[in-house]
Scaffold this motif. Structure first.
Motif, PDB file in Angstrom:
ATOM      1  N   MET A  84      -1.141  -4.141   3.037  1.00 27.58           N
ATOM      2  CA  MET A  84      -1.618  -3.514   1.807  1.00 27.58           C
ATOM      3  C   MET A  84      -2.361  -2.215   2.112  1.00 27.58           C
ATOM      4  SD  MET A  84      -2.584  -6.945  -0.203  1.00 27.58           S
ATOM      5  CE  MET A  84      -3.879  -6.240  -1.116  1.00 27.58           C
ATOM      6  N   GLY A  85      -3.091  -2.174   3.243  1.00 24.37           N
ATOM      7  CA  GLY A  85      -3.752  -0.925   3.659  1.00 24.37           C
ATOM      8  C   GLY A  85      -2.713   0.164   3.869  1.00 24.37           C
ATOM      9  N   SER A  86      -1.574  -0.221   4.406  1.00 22.90           N
ATOM     10  CA  SER A  86      -0.565   0.792   4.711  1.00 22.90           C
ATOM     11  C   SER A  86       0.153   1.258   3.449  1.00 22.90           C
ATOM     12  CB  SER A  86       0.434   0.245   5.733  1.00 22.90           C
ATOM     13  OG  SER A  86       1.510  -0.369   5.096  1.00 22.90           O
ATOM     14  N   GLN A  87       0.219   0.396   2.416  1.00 24.00           N
ATOM     15  CA  GLN A  87       0.950   0.769   1.202  1.00 24.00           C
ATOM     16  C   GLN A  87       0.274   1.913   0.433  1.00 24.00           C
ATOM     17  OE1 GLN A  87       1.337  -3.567  -0.056  1.00 24.00           O
ATOM     18  NE2 GLN A  87       3.077  -2.702  -1.134  1.00 24.00           N
ATOM     19  N   SER A  88      -1.036   2.125   0.679  1.00 31.91           N
ATOM     20  CA  SER A  88      -1.753   3.132  -0.096  1.00 31.91           C
ATOM     21  C   SER A  88      -1.254   4.543   0.168  1.00 31.91           C
ATOM     22  CB  SER A  88      -3.243   3.116   0.249  1.00 31.91           C
ATOM     23  OG  SER A  88      -3.743   1.831   0.143  1.00 31.91           O
ATOM     24  N   ASN A  89      -0.921   4.827   1.426  1.00 30.29           N
ATOM     25  CA  ASN A  89      -0.738   6.234   1.800  1.00 30.29           C
ATOM     26  C   ASN A  89       0.547   6.569   2.527  1.00 30.29           C
ATOM     27  OD1 ASN A  89      -3.361   7.291   1.056  1.00 30.29           O
ATOM     28  ND2 ASN A  89      -4.186   6.012   2.683  1.00 30.29           N
ATOM     29  N   LEU A  90       1.010   5.652   3.384  1.00 29.97           N
ATOM     30  CA  LEU A  90       2.023   6.057   4.369  1.00 29.97           C
ATOM     31  C   LEU A  90       3.324   6.527   3.740  1.00 29.97           C
ATOM     32  CD1 LEU A  90       2.896   6.391   7.274  1.00 29.97           C
ATOM     33  CD2 LEU A  90       3.384   3.950   7.395  1.00 29.97           C
ATOM     34  N   PHE A  91       3.873   5.761   2.816  1.00 29.27           N
ATOM     35  CA  PHE A  91       5.181   6.137   2.274  1.00 29.27           C
ATOM     36  C   PHE A  91       5.088   7.435   1.469  1.00 29.27           C
ATOM     37  CE2 PHE A  91       3.713   4.208  -1.623  1.00 29.27           C
ATOM     38  CZ  PHE A  91       4.439   4.834  -2.629  1.00 29.27           C
ATOM     39  N   GLY A 136      -5.808   7.556  -2.492  1.00 28.30           N
ATOM     40  CA  GLY A 136      -4.603   7.611  -1.663  1.00 28.30           C
ATOM     41  C   GLY A 136      -3.893   8.961  -1.722  1.00 28.30           C
ATOM     42  N   VAL A 137      -2.725   9.006  -1.106  1.00 29.72           N
ATOM     43  CA  VAL A 137      -1.900  10.214  -1.146  1.00 29.72           C
ATOM     44  C   VAL A 137      -1.091  10.166  -2.452  1.00 29.72           C
ATOM     45  CG1 VAL A 137      -0.001  11.451  -0.018  1.00 29.72           C
ATOM     46  CG2 VAL A 137      -1.800  10.392   1.365  1.00 29.72           C
ATOM     47  N   ALA A 138      -0.910  11.346  -3.063  1.00 30.92           N
ATOM     48  CA  ALA A 138      -0.305  11.412  -4.404  1.00 30.92           C
ATOM     49  C   ALA A 138       1.074  10.791  -4.470  1.00 30.92           C
ATOM     50  CB  ALA A 138      -0.202  12.874  -4.830  1.00 30.92           C
ATOM     51  N   ARG A 139       1.360  10.137  -5.579  1.00 33.17           N
ATOM     52  CA  ARG A 139       2.724   9.869  -5.994  1.00 33.17           C
ATOM     53  C   ARG A 139       3.136  11.077  -6.847  1.00 33.17           C
ATOM     54  NH1 ARG A 139       0.060   6.455  -2.794  1.00 33.17           N
ATOM     55  NH2 ARG A 139       0.549   4.284  -3.115  1.00 33.17           N
ATOM     56  N   ALA A 140       4.450  11.298  -7.034  1.00 36.39           N
ATOM     57  CA  ALA A 140       4.879  12.505  -7.751  1.00 36.39           C
ATOM     58  C   ALA A 140       4.894  12.271  -9.260  1.00 36.39           C
ATOM     59  CB  ALA A 140       6.255  12.915  -7.267  1.00 36.39           C
ATOM     60  N   ASP A 141       4.798  13.374  -9.997  1.00 35.55           N
ATOM     61  CA  ASP A 141       4.792  13.274 -11.462  1.00 35.55           C
ATOM     62  C   ASP A 141       6.195  13.203 -12.040  1.00 35.55           C
ATOM     63  OD1 ASP A 141       5.653  15.842 -10.923  1.00 35.55           O
ATOM     64  OD2 ASP A 141       4.260  16.836 -12.299  1.00 35.55           O
ATOM     65  N   ARG A 142       7.235  13.197 -11.185  1.00 32.88           N
ATOM     66  CA  ARG A 142       8.624  13.116 -11.673  1.00 32.88           C
ATOM     67  C   ARG A 142       9.484  12.553 -10.544  1.00 32.88           C
ATOM     68  NH1 ARG A 142       8.474  19.478 -12.091  1.00 32.88           N
ATOM     69  NH2 ARG A 142       6.307  18.867 -12.215  1.00 32.88           N
ATOM     70  N   PRO A 143      10.689  12.053 -10.884  1.00 33.27           N
ATOM     71  CA  PRO A 143      11.570  11.572  -9.821  1.00 33.27           C
ATOM     72  C   PRO A 143      11.979  12.728  -8.907  1.00 33.27           C
ATOM     73  CG  PRO A 143      12.357  10.893 -11.995  1.00 33.27           C
ATOM     74  CD  PRO A 143      11.249  11.871 -12.229  1.00 33.27           C
ATOM     75  N   CYS A 144      12.036  12.477  -7.610  1.00 34.69           N
ATOM     76  CA  CYS A 144      12.429  13.514  -6.644  1.00 34.69           C
ATOM     77  C   CYS A 144      13.721  13.047  -5.965  1.00 34.69           C
ATOM     78  CB  CYS A 144      11.323  13.718  -5.606  1.00 34.69           C
ATOM     79  SG  CYS A 144       9.776  14.230  -6.335  1.00 34.69           S
ATOM     80  N   ARG A 145      14.846  13.352  -6.578  1.00 29.41           N
ATOM     81  CA  ARG A 145      16.124  12.849  -6.060  1.00 29.41           C
ATOM     82  C   ARG A 145      16.623  13.754  -4.930  1.00 29.41           C
ATOM     83  NH1 ARG A 145      17.290   8.509  -8.346  1.00 29.41           N
ATOM     84  NH2 ARG A 145      19.248   8.367  -7.211  1.00 29.41           N
ATOM     85  N   ILE A 146      17.230  13.131  -3.930  1.00 34.62           N
ATOM     86  CA  ILE A 146      17.748  13.867  -2.766  1.00 34.62           C
ATOM     87  C   ILE A 146      19.178  13.382  -2.511  1.00 34.62           C
ATOM     88  CG2 ILE A 146      17.474  14.229  -0.267  1.00 34.62           C
ATOM     89  CD1 ILE A 146      14.452  13.780  -0.637  1.00 34.62           C
ATOM     90  N   GLY A 147      20.121  14.332  -2.447  1.00 39.75           N
ATOM     91  CA  GLY A 147      21.505  13.976  -2.116  1.00 39.75           C
ATOM     92  C   GLY A 147      21.648  13.930  -0.592  1.00 39.75           C
ATOM     93  N   TYR A 148      22.512  13.043  -0.076  1.00 39.75           N
ATOM     94  CA  TYR A 148      22.684  12.980   1.382  1.00 39.75           C
ATOM     95  C   TYR A 148      24.151  12.799   1.750  1.00 39.75           C
ATOM     96  CZ  TYR A 148      22.839   7.887   0.653  1.00 39.75           C
ATOM     97  OH  TYR A 148      23.159   6.622   0.225  1.00 39.75           O
ATOM     98  N   ARG A 149      24.500  13.352   2.914  1.00 37.04           N
ATOM     99  CA  ARG A 149      25.848  13.180   3.470  1.00 37.04           C
ATOM    100  C   ARG A 149      25.681  13.024   4.981  1.00 37.04           C
ATOM    101  NH1 ARG A 149      30.716  13.886   1.575  1.00 37.04           N
ATOM    102  NH2 ARG A 149      29.892  14.682  -0.384  1.00 37.04           N
TER     103      ARG A 149
END
Ligand code: HEM
Length: 444
Positions: free
Chosen positions: A262-269, A427-440
């Motif tokens: 739970m300590g790690s869930q606050s910031n790392l991701f 903690g470290v911010a979550r974003a105010d909108r979805p941040c989608r990333i395309g990958y190949r």
């Protein structure tokens, strides 16, 4: 800008040693403004009242410091006078079942203090490779959803046992940990009422599910030869409960894993997601990182954390003590809270600090300390006695994850200028909108 933060916020008074005039409904005035946008709230009151002020809200009596001397002295106060542990408990107890805090034997300090770097780096690389395999050849992900899952896997592989990350089991654990997630109490503080009103029913059920899963994990583990285990931090956690009866041991081990996780869930991701986002927004920097510049990648990680920190640094006063700023010294009484807000000081202590620039760091060192009056005004992982015990683990995790992702995939940002979620107060911010990333996938 939130109009409610105007000059006449009831309940906010300049801090002084004189008795305070308290508004008739102290929890209604600053309370709602804090919930709407804590960073704006703290900054606006600072512009109105000066760098040191006092207010009462939701039953909290809060002294806030923002000047170099005030912030330096906050970080220096000893735990027995101004407690981070008790302050955290006050915030987290709205969300986390109290029984989880009782009887813990393994704490992040002891875990990371004796870290076996080789084993944990290996475990992290393996966890990342597994998660990237699951992506397939091409597609799209949301940055924070993806890094949340990745960080669950990396964390559990490090302190939760390799058996926790097996297919079928990790999904159940992630679901339970997401329900229990203590960072919800400061990322979405307005939802705290619902948790309180339901008597933390969902959270208590998640805790029991995790205990049950650890019963299974330990039964499998005990049947393995010790030499095959390659467990990293989990071995230390198990050692602390070696002499207990079966049920007590499983409950104890599960509880210790939960507290660390739970300590790690606050910031790392979230720090991982912003590092990816900031690099994808800057193709020239990304090219250098792709070419192998790990030093730049580390500086981008520190800079991402600095810029996106939303942590309130909160201490609950346990014994009468004094906090001094440049102008005066103030008596603090037991029960009061002392606070500063990193989203204010990290970005406003010198010109240009509201912008992303990896040259603000040389390795983990902030390069502009000479300009800001006190080095404590800017921080990523904290200062002094409470400095984050998992700082090195976290920067290694982000480096390993980002490097593997950039090496294996072409990534296309499908977001525009994401900003921190305004309501967050920790903690470290979550974003105010979805941040989608395309990958190949680049390599088969
Ligand atoms: C990028 C990731 C991380 C960031 C930015 C971060 C940031 C911080 C900060 C700023 C503090 C000091 C707070 C204060 O003094 O009020 C802190 C303390 C702490 N962090 Fe982290 N942290 C991170 C990752 C982690 C992880 C992965 C864990 C656990 C596995 C962890 C566990 C802790 C603990 C237990 C403390 C309290 C230490 C004490 O009270 O002495 N952190 N962290």
């Amino acid at each position: 800008m939130d109009e409610a933060l105007g000059d006449a916020v009831p309940g906010v008074r300049p801090w002084s040693n004189a008795p305070h005039v308290i508004s008739r409904l102290p929890w209604v005035g600053p309370g709602l403004s804090i919930l709407n946008n804590p960073t704006e709230f703290f900054q606006r009151q600072r512009e109105r009242l000066g760098d040191t002020y006092y207010f009462e809200s939701f039953g909290y009596r809060m002294v806030c410091v923002f000047s170099p001397e005030g912030v330096k002295n906050l970080w220096a106060l000893p735990e027995k006078e101004a407690s981070k542990g008790v302050g955290d408990f006050a915030m987290l107890s709205h969300k986390v079942p109290a029984e989880l805090f009782a009887g813990r034997r393994t704490f992040p300090h002891s875990l990371f203090g004796r870290e076996n770097v080789e084993t944990y780096l290996e475990n992290l690389a393996e966890a990342v490779a597994l998660e990237l395999d699951l992506l397939g050849d091409s597609g799209e992900f949301e940055a924070f959803d993806f890094t949340r899952r990745l960080a669950h896997r990396m964390g559990l592989a490090s302190w939760g046992s390799p058996l926790a990350t097996q297919p079928g089991r990790i999904e159940r654990l992630i679901e339970a940990f997401d329900t229990l997630d203590s960072s919800e109490s400061f990322v979405h503080p307005h939802k705290g009422f619902a948790t309180w009103a339901t008597g933390k029913r969902k959270e208590k059920a998640a805790l029991l599910r995790i205990e049950e899963i650890y019963g299974e994990i330990l039964a499998e583990r005990d049947a393995q030869p010790a030499a095959d285990r390659n467990e990293g931090f989990f071995e230390q956690i198990c050692q602390a409960w070696e002499d207990e009866s079966e049920g007590e041991r499983a409950r104890g081990i599960a509880g210790d894993v939960m507290l660390v996780h739970m300590g790690s869930q606050s910031n790392l991701f979230a720090a991982m997601a912003w590092t990816l986002i900031h690099l994808l927004e800057r193709p020239a920097l990304l090219r250098q990182v792709r070419d192998g510049d790990d030093d730049l990648l580390e500086r981008c990680t520190h800079e991402s954390i600095r810029l996106r920190q939303r942590s309130i640094v909160l201490r609950q006063i346990l014994r009468p003590c004094v906090i001094a700023d440049e102008k005066a010294a103030y008596q603090l009484e037991p029960g009061m809270f002392l606070a500063t807000m990193l989203s204010v000081t990290n970005t406003r202590s010198a010109d240009g600090l509201d912008q992303f620039d990896p040259d603000h760091y040389s390795g983990p060192r902030f390069t502009r300390n000479g300009e800001i009056g006190a080095r404590e005004l800017v921080t990523t992982f904290g200062h002094g006695a409470h400095y984050c015990p998992a700082a090195r683990f976290s920067t290694s995790s982000i480096r390993i994850a980002a490097r593997a992702l950039f090496d294996k995939f072409d990534l296309t940002p499908k977001f525009h200028d994401p900003q921190p979620l305004p309501r967050q107060i920790g903690g470290v911010a979550r974003a105010d909108r979805p941040c989608r990333i395309g990958y190949r996938r680049i390599t088969p």
